[in-house]
Write an enzyme that holds these catalytic residues in place. Structure first.
Site: not given
Ligand SMILES: Cc1cc2nc3c(=O)[nH]c(=O)nc-3n(C[C@H](O)[C@H](O)[C@H](O)COP(=O)(O)OP(=O)(O)OC[C@H]3O[C@@H](n4cnc5c(N)ncnc54)[C@H](O)[C@@H]3O)c2cc1C
Length: 313
Positions: A180, A233, A303
């Site tokens: 992660r 998670s 996380e």
């Molecule tokens: C229903 C549900 C199911 C999920 N299942 C999983 C799963 O199976 N596996 C898993 O790993 N995660 C899961 N997640 C968590 C999440 O979806 C992932 O971690 C996802 O990849 C985060 O992406 P985001 O664009 O929403 O990031 P954000 O939540 O917007 O940001 C997360 C982090 O990434 C950084 N970030 C975002 N964009 C950039 C960029 N362009 N450059 C640099 N840093 C950046 C942000 O600053 C922050 O620190 C789940 C979430 C939900 C709600």
């Protein structure tokens, strides 16, 4: 942000600028405080212009994706938050040879769109991402994974831009991937924004790719709460164990604090049952950490990225 900084932003002619933006509208947890300025940028030129302005005015900022893994504390964040859209949502074929097909994907692209595009092109390797509601940038930064696979393993390279507006491509060998998280061999990735990711994929029959996606979605349905606000998670799994198992054995499923609750379906999902504050969620988080530590002597680490006043990218 002070009056002068707010005034400079307001006068900069930015296409998508929102002051005092409630982050609950931009996070899947549907909770959290306000951010002084939310700036959505549609292309590299605009991003460079915004970064230059923020540097000149010494405005701190953070980058967010689709907010599916973050929570802003109720007291808010007095800097700027940048989101990528427009050209950052594009997907393009880059190179095709007998070993692999390389595609380049903008960091703002939704994982769902990417998985579906790959299926249509007969490109396999990213099916396990189906059902994760993040962006490519967020998923790469978090090294998102599911069912024993991680997005980092499919990377060929990433493109990132630093605070000075310098764009660089970092090959896979320059990346340090772990559970992660992603870092750079040369140092911390924190001061940069990922603008695109290049993936190395294999060709396969479209129907086989789609059936793997359907199977992954089906597995998700049975195991995770549906139709309720969450960040997936909430805690990282400790080595050789599962946070959800520890929380369940500690008898915490269904425990609530205000409108935040530990899902009765999955112990590692902290859900917002409607109108939860970030404080409700964070108080519940601390209660879980204390109870799990008392019973198993294991400290659960969130996380979810918790954004506080003194954070920077
Ligand atoms: C229903 C549900 C199911 C999920 N299942 C999983 C799963 O199976 N596996 C898993 O790993 N995660 C899961 N997640 C968590 C999440 O979806 C992932 O971690 C996802 O990849 C985060 O992406 P985001 O664009 O929403 O990031 P954000 O939540 O917007 O940001 C997360 C982090 O990434 C950084 N970030 C975002 N964009 C950039 C960029 N362009 N450059 C640099 N840093 C950046 C942000 O600053 C922050 O620190 C789940 C979430 C939900 C709600």
């Amino acid at each position: 942000m002070n009056e002068r900084q707010l005034g400079r932003l307001a006068a900069a002619g930015l296409a998508e600028l929102r002051f005092d933006a409630p982050m609950a509208e931009y996070c899947t947890l549907r909770a959290g405080g306000k951010v002084a300025a939310l700036i959505e940028v549609a292309n590299l030129e605009e991003l460079r212009r915004v970064l230059a302005l923020l540097a000149e005015e010494e405005i701190k900022f953070l980058i967010v994706g689709r907010g599916s893994n973050l929570l802003v504390v109720d007291s808010g964040y007095s800097g700027a938050i940048i989101r990528l859209k427009g050209e950052f949502n594009t997907i393009a074929l880059q190179e095709c040879n007998e070993i692999a097909t390389i595609i380049k994907v903008g960091a703002g692209c939704a994982l769902g769109k990417l998985v579906s595009w790959c299926s249509g092109q007969g490109l396999a390797g990213l099916e396990f991402l189906v059902g994760i509601p993040g962006s490519v940038g967020g998923a790469v930064r978090m090294n998102a994974g599911a069912w024993g696979q991680e997005i980092g393993a499919r990377l060929e390279a990433i493109e990132l831009i630093d605070r000075q507006g310098k764009l660089r491509q970092i090959p896979f060998s320059g990346l340090r991937l772990s559970y992660r998280t992603l870092d750079l061999a040369e140092g911390r990735i924190d001061n940069t924004i990922i603008t695109a990711a290049l993936f190395s994929l294999k060709t396969d029959r479209e129907e086989d790719i789609r059936s793997r996606c359907a199977a992954y979605l089906e597995r998700r349905k049975g195991k995770q709460p549906a139709g309720v606000a969450s960040a997936g998670s909430f805690f990282k799994n400790p080595p050789d164990d599962f946070a959800g198992r520890l929380i369940e054995v500690a008898g915490l499923k269904g425990t609530s604090c205000g409108a935040a609750m530990i899902s009765p379906v999955h112990g590692n999902f902290l859900v917002n049952t409607g109108g939860a504050s970030a404080t409700d969620i964070l108080t519940l988080m601390e209660q879980v950490q204390a109870a799990v530590f008392a019973q198993f002597a294991i400290k659960l680490e969130p996380e979810v990225r918790i954004i506080q006043e003194n954070d920077s990218p």
